[in-house]
Design an enzyme around this catalytic site. Structure first.
Site, PDB file in Angstrom:
ATOM      1  N   PRO A 169       0.822  -1.222   0.000  1.00 17.75           N
ATOM      2  CG  PRO A 169       0.035  -1.003   2.183  1.00 17.75           C
ATOM      3  CD  PRO A 169       0.776  -1.930   1.291  1.00 17.75           C
ATOM      4  CB  THR A 170       0.076   4.793  -0.782  1.00 24.98           C
ATOM      5  OG1 THR A 170      -0.275   4.416  -2.113  1.00 24.98           O
ATOM      6  CG2 THR A 170       0.838   6.098  -0.829  1.00 24.98           C
TER       7      THR A 170
ATOM      8  CB  THR B  82       2.893  -3.284  -8.441  1.00 24.26           C
ATOM      9  OG1 THR B  82       1.997  -4.106  -9.146  1.00 24.26           O
ATOM     10  CG2 THR B  82       3.412  -2.190  -9.338  1.00 24.26           C
TER      11      THR B  82
ATOM     12  CB  ALA C   9       1.672   5.665 -15.437  1.00 24.50           C
TER      13      ALA C   9
ATOM     14  CB  CYS D  87      -3.048  -1.224  -9.723  1.00 22.92           C
ATOM     15  SG  CYS D  87      -2.759  -2.871  -9.091  1.00 22.92           S
TER      16      CYS D  87
ATOM     17  CG  PHE E  14     -12.136  -0.851  -8.447  1.00 24.34           C
ATOM     18  CD1 PHE E  14     -12.007  -2.086  -7.846  1.00 24.34           C
ATOM     19  CD2 PHE E  14     -11.470  -0.618  -9.638  1.00 24.34           C
ATOM     20  CE1 PHE E  14     -11.236  -3.084  -8.420  1.00 24.34           C
ATOM     21  CE2 PHE E  14     -10.682  -1.607 -10.228  1.00 24.34           C
ATOM     22  CZ  PHE E  14     -10.580  -2.844  -9.617  1.00 24.34           C
TER      23      PHE E  14
ATOM     24  NE  ARG F 270     -18.111   3.657 -12.691  1.00 23.96           N
ATOM     25  CZ  ARG F 270     -16.836   3.309 -12.582  1.00 23.96           C
ATOM     26  NH1 ARG F 270     -16.085   3.174 -13.648  1.00 23.96           N
ATOM     27  NH2 ARG F 270     -16.286   3.134 -11.407  1.00 23.96           N
TER      28      ARG F 270
HETATM   29  C1  UDX Z   1      -1.065  -7.045  -4.068  1.00 20.86           C
HETATM   30  C2  UDX Z   1      -0.627  -5.600  -4.297  1.00 20.86           C
HETATM   31  O1  UDX Z   1      -1.649  -4.735  -3.840  1.00 20.86           O
HETATM   32  C3  UDX Z   1      -0.325  -5.294  -5.721  1.00 20.86           C
HETATM   33  O2  UDX Z   1       0.400  -4.100  -5.801  1.00 20.86           O
HETATM   34  C4  UDX Z   1       0.537  -6.330  -6.320  1.00 20.86           C
HETATM   35  O3  UDX Z   1       0.651  -6.099  -7.701  1.00 20.86           O
HETATM   36  C5  UDX Z   1       0.093  -7.722  -6.022  1.00 20.86           C
HETATM   37  O4  UDX Z   1      -0.172  -7.909  -4.660  1.00 20.86           O
HETATM   38  P1  UDX Z   1      -3.484  -8.085  -4.066  1.00 20.86           P
HETATM   39  O5  UDX Z   1      -3.237  -9.513  -4.303  1.00 20.86           O
HETATM   40  O6  UDX Z   1      -4.667  -7.458  -4.725  1.00 20.86           O
HETATM   41  O7  UDX Z   1      -2.339  -7.189  -4.644  1.00 20.86           O
HETATM   42  O8  UDX Z   1      -3.429  -7.779  -2.488  1.00 20.86           O
HETATM   43  P2  UDX Z   1      -4.275  -8.445  -1.340  1.00 20.86           P
HETATM   44  O9  UDX Z   1      -5.556  -8.976  -1.878  1.00 20.86           O
HETATM   45  O10 UDX Z   1      -4.273  -7.491  -0.206  1.00 20.86           O
HETATM   46  O11 UDX Z   1      -3.406  -9.732  -0.960  1.00 20.86           O
HETATM   47  C6  UDX Z   1      -2.208  -9.721  -0.285  1.00 20.86           C
HETATM   48  C7  UDX Z   1      -2.207 -10.867   0.735  1.00 20.86           C
HETATM   49  O12 UDX Z   1      -0.919 -10.986   1.312  1.00 20.86           O
HETATM   50  C8  UDX Z   1      -3.194 -10.709   1.892  1.00 20.86           C
HETATM   51  O13 UDX Z   1      -4.086 -11.791   1.918  1.00 20.86           O
HETATM   52  C9  UDX Z   1      -2.289 -10.677   3.138  1.00 20.86           C
HETATM   53  O14 UDX Z   1      -2.871 -11.316   4.255  1.00 20.86           O
HETATM   54  C10 UDX Z   1      -1.053 -11.415   2.656  1.00 20.86           C
HETATM   55  N1  UDX Z   1       0.175 -11.119   3.418  1.00 20.86           N
HETATM   56  C11 UDX Z   1       0.570  -9.848   3.607  1.00 20.86           C
HETATM   57  C12 UDX Z   1       0.942 -12.172   3.906  1.00 20.86           C
HETATM   58  O15 UDX Z   1       0.586 -13.339   3.762  1.00 20.86           O
HETATM   59  N2  UDX Z   1       2.099 -11.893   4.575  1.00 20.86           N
HETATM   60  C13 UDX Z   1       2.513 -10.627   4.793  1.00 20.86           C
HETATM   61  O16 UDX Z   1       3.561 -10.429   5.409  1.00 20.86           O
HETATM   62  C14 UDX Z   1       1.722  -9.567   4.290  1.00 20.86           C
HETATM   63  C1  UDX Z   2      -5.424  -2.472 -13.598  1.00 24.61           C
HETATM   64  C2  UDX Z   2      -4.723  -2.803 -14.932  1.00 24.61           C
HETATM   65  O1  UDX Z   2      -5.676  -2.781 -15.997  1.00 24.61           O
HETATM   66  C3  UDX Z   2      -4.029  -4.141 -14.848  1.00 24.61           C
HETATM   67  O2  UDX Z   2      -3.294  -4.401 -16.036  1.00 24.61           O
HETATM   68  C4  UDX Z   2      -3.091  -4.122 -13.648  1.00 24.61           C
HETATM   69  O3  UDX Z   2      -2.413  -5.333 -13.514  1.00 24.61           O
HETATM   70  C5  UDX Z   2      -3.846  -3.794 -12.380  1.00 24.61           C
HETATM   71  O4  UDX Z   2      -4.499  -2.553 -12.529  1.00 24.61           O
HETATM   72  P1  UDX Z   2      -7.725  -3.121 -12.432  1.00 24.61           P
HETATM   73  O5  UDX Z   2      -7.352  -2.126 -11.392  1.00 24.61           O
HETATM   74  O6  UDX Z   2      -8.185  -4.464 -12.006  1.00 24.61           O
HETATM   75  O7  UDX Z   2      -6.486  -3.377 -13.414  1.00 24.61           O
HETATM   76  O8  UDX Z   2      -8.905  -2.487 -13.304  1.00 24.61           O
HETATM   77  P2  UDX Z   2      -9.049  -1.726 -14.695  1.00 24.61           P
HETATM   78  O9  UDX Z   2      -9.936  -2.522 -15.562  1.00 24.61           O
HETATM   79  O10 UDX Z   2      -7.756  -1.309 -15.264  1.00 24.61           O
HETATM   80  O11 UDX Z   2      -9.893  -0.435 -14.255  1.00 24.61           O
HETATM   81  C6  UDX Z   2      -9.366   0.548 -13.376  1.00 24.61           C
HETATM   82  C7  UDX Z   2     -10.362   1.664 -13.161  1.00 24.61           C
HETATM   83  O12 UDX Z   2     -10.526   2.455 -14.341  1.00 24.61           O
HETATM   84  C8  UDX Z   2     -11.773   1.199 -12.786  1.00 24.61           C
HETATM   85  O13 UDX Z   2     -12.273   2.000 -11.746  1.00 24.61           O
HETATM   86  C9  UDX Z   2     -12.568   1.400 -14.060  1.00 24.61           C
HETATM   87  O14 UDX Z   2     -13.942   1.578 -13.830  1.00 24.61           O
HETATM   88  C10 UDX Z   2     -11.901   2.636 -14.627  1.00 24.61           C
HETATM   89  N1  UDX Z   2     -12.048   2.808 -16.087  1.00 24.61           N
HETATM   90  C11 UDX Z   2     -11.543   1.878 -16.941  1.00 24.61           C
HETATM   91  C12 UDX Z   2     -12.674   3.940 -16.598  1.00 24.61           C
HETATM   92  O15 UDX Z   2     -13.124   4.796 -15.843  1.00 24.61           O
HETATM   93  N2  UDX Z   2     -12.774   4.100 -17.951  1.00 24.61           N
HETATM   94  C13 UDX Z   2     -12.272   3.186 -18.836  1.00 24.61           C
HETATM   95  O16 UDX Z   2     -12.387   3.407 -20.061  1.00 24.61           O
HETATM   96  C14 UDX Z   2     -11.639   2.039 -18.317  1.00 24.61           C
END
Ligand code: UDX
Ligand code: UDX
Length: 458
Positions: A93-94, A132, A225, A276, A338, A445
């Protein structure tokens, strides 16, 4: 090198689906997903209809591989020790405090994982960054691994995920590309090849791209980005359309038909959310500042600023549409996720809009087909916590929210209906014949036909 056993630390949105697909496609590899959250692991091991993450097609994959070569466990140390390759998919996280607060990624979970790997490993390991991460994190991970290791050799690879929630399984089956960054040393190349061998079980060779570690890390941040930039670009034009009488959907279509531009990610909305985009751009901005590239940092920061502007603009539209006075007025919030087809609400625009409406005195009826009541309350609670309010104060404010079971229930007796997520049920609803025809609709939307009465769109 043929890998026989994999451990993935982090059973979240990324680790869970990614490992399920690797296990499905590589039946000879034992894949164990571990997590410190025992409830999450119990859910992964529980009934298929209640997996902790909702993704289309995920349950079917888990049904085939679970118990065969896919395992979910809380035995972190044991699984690390047994594995030849370890994926780190923990959250980043940030940062909320310390240097870089509000900008830089909090690497404490990743660092804790690296320390743990170093502590328990008795044999050589390939460690793969799946989370990431800021550029040059692999260096830091390497330092930790070698500092704490007992003479064991570690290779660190970067293999960023590009899956989007809602289509994660499809994205994993048919990736546009798989990116693998590794050291250009002999052992580095061998490790990269070991991971290439895994993906090539189902991904065509020409789609597997190998680079140095830093290109791979930076490519992930830059990809997100660029995607987010397209949304902010189109959103910056949606307000200009309103002023000039142009139509943003027509504009999107006209722009997107230029094949050099393409039609994807040009849908105007209340703003992007998700775990992300914001985090990765902030990371990029922080990185640029670190290298003294103020102009470049500012360029990318603008993508976030337009996104914040768009969320606020939508909230303001609702407030103005109700004559600037929301005191005691009931408002329906349709959609909390989202985006559609996920139960994830991280950084959802809905919570920021809801916050503004609550601050203006509104009473909210929230309905989302997938996000649970507790999650909605926690999201708002966390948002209010950042404003310095006490728990009692926040609990008092949150009395002004009711979570509804159906769309009908949510829109009855409200003064305004706000669409925040593009769920199919909202698209298909018969808006012309809605029960509460007096309520104004604010469509964040642009999914409701412009001919519907009493409608305003972002
Ligand atoms: C995370 C990041 O948010 C994203 O930037 C990256 O690209 C992929 O990993 P996500 O899988 O969506 O994405 O996160 P989250 O659903 O929060 O899962 C992370 C898991 O790691 C949680 O279930 C947490 O309990 C676990 N964790 C965290 C561990 O097992 N050990 C730790 O020390 C910290
Ligand atoms: C994103 C990237 O697409 C993926 O490649 C990366 O690994 C993780 O981050 P995600 O966050 O799951 O994936 O969703 P994405 O489909 O990219 O949408 C992001 C946000 O943009 C959403 O809130 C969506 O509603 C919004 N969005 C998307 C718009 O508002 N307009 C569009 O045309 C497309």
């Amino acid at each position: 090198m043929e890998i026989k056993s994999i451990c993935c630390i982090g059973a979240g949105y990324v680790g869970g689906p990614t490992m399920a697909v690797i296990a499905l496609k590589c039946p000879d590899i034992k894949v164990t997903v571990v997590d410190i959250n025992s409830d999450r692991i119990a859910a992964w091991n529980g009934p298929l209809e209640n997996l902790p993450i909702y993704e289309k097609g995920l349950a079917e994959v888990v049904a085939i591989a679970r118990g065969r070569n896919l395992f979910f466990s809380t035995k972190v140390d044991q699984s690390i020790e047994e594995a030849e390759m370890i994926f780190m998919a923990v959250n980043t996280p940030t940062k909320t405090e310390g240097e870089g607060a509000g900008m830089a990624a909090d690497l404490s979970y990743v660092e804790a994982c690296a320390k743990n790997i170093a502590r328990v490993s008795k044999t050589d390991k390939i460690v793969v960054e799946k989370s990431t991460l800021p550029v040059r994190t692999a260096e830091k991970i390497k330092e930790i691994l070698f500092e704490k290791s007992n003479g064991v050799h570690f290779e660190v690879l970067s293999n960023p995920e590009f899956l989007a929630e809602g289509t994660a399984i499809q994205d994993l089956f048919k990736s546009d590309r798989v990116l693998i960054g590794g050291d250009e040393t002999e052992t580095g190349k061998l490790s990269v090849q070991a991971l290439v061998n895994i993906y090539s079980k189902w991904i065509p060779k020409e789609k597997i791209l190998t680079t140095n570690v830093w290109s791979s890390e930076l490519a992930k941040l830059a990809s997100n980005a660029m995607l987010a930039q397209r949304i902010s670009s189109i959103n910056s034009l949606s307000v200009l359309c309103e002023k000039t009488g142009a139509n943003i959907d027509e504009l999107s279509k006209a722009i997107g038909m230029d094949h050099r531009i393409g039609s994807k990610f040009l849908k105007a909305s209340v703003g992007f959310g998700g775990s992300c985009f914001q985090k990765d751009i902030l990371n990029l901005v922080y990185l640029c500042r670190h290298y003294g590239l103020e102009e470049v940092a500012e360029y990318w920061h603008q993508v976030i600023k337009i996104n914040d502007y768009q969320k606020n603009r939508f909230a303001q539209k609702i407030i103005d549409g109700l004559d600037g006075d929301l005191k005691g007025k009931k408002i329906a919030i349709l959609g909390w996720a989202f985006k559609a087809n996920t139960n994830d609400s991280r950084e959802t625009p809905a919570k920021y809009v809801a916050f503004r409406l609550l601050e203006a005195g509104a009473l909210l009826h929230v309905f989302d087909p997938m996000v649970e009541e507790d999650k909605i309350r926690i999201d708002l609670h966390d948002l209010y916590k950042n404003t310095g309010k006490s728990k009692d104060e926040i609990d008092f404010i949150l009395k002004n929210i009711e979570i509804m079971e159906t769309l009908e229930e949510a829109i009855s007796e409200v003064k305004a209906i706000c669409v925040l997520t593009e769920w199919e049920v909202f698209k298909n609803y018969d808006w012309d014949n809605r029960s509460n025809s007096k309520a104004k609709i604010f469509d964040g939307r642009r999914i409701i036909s412009k001919t519907v009465a009493n409608l305003d769109r972002i």
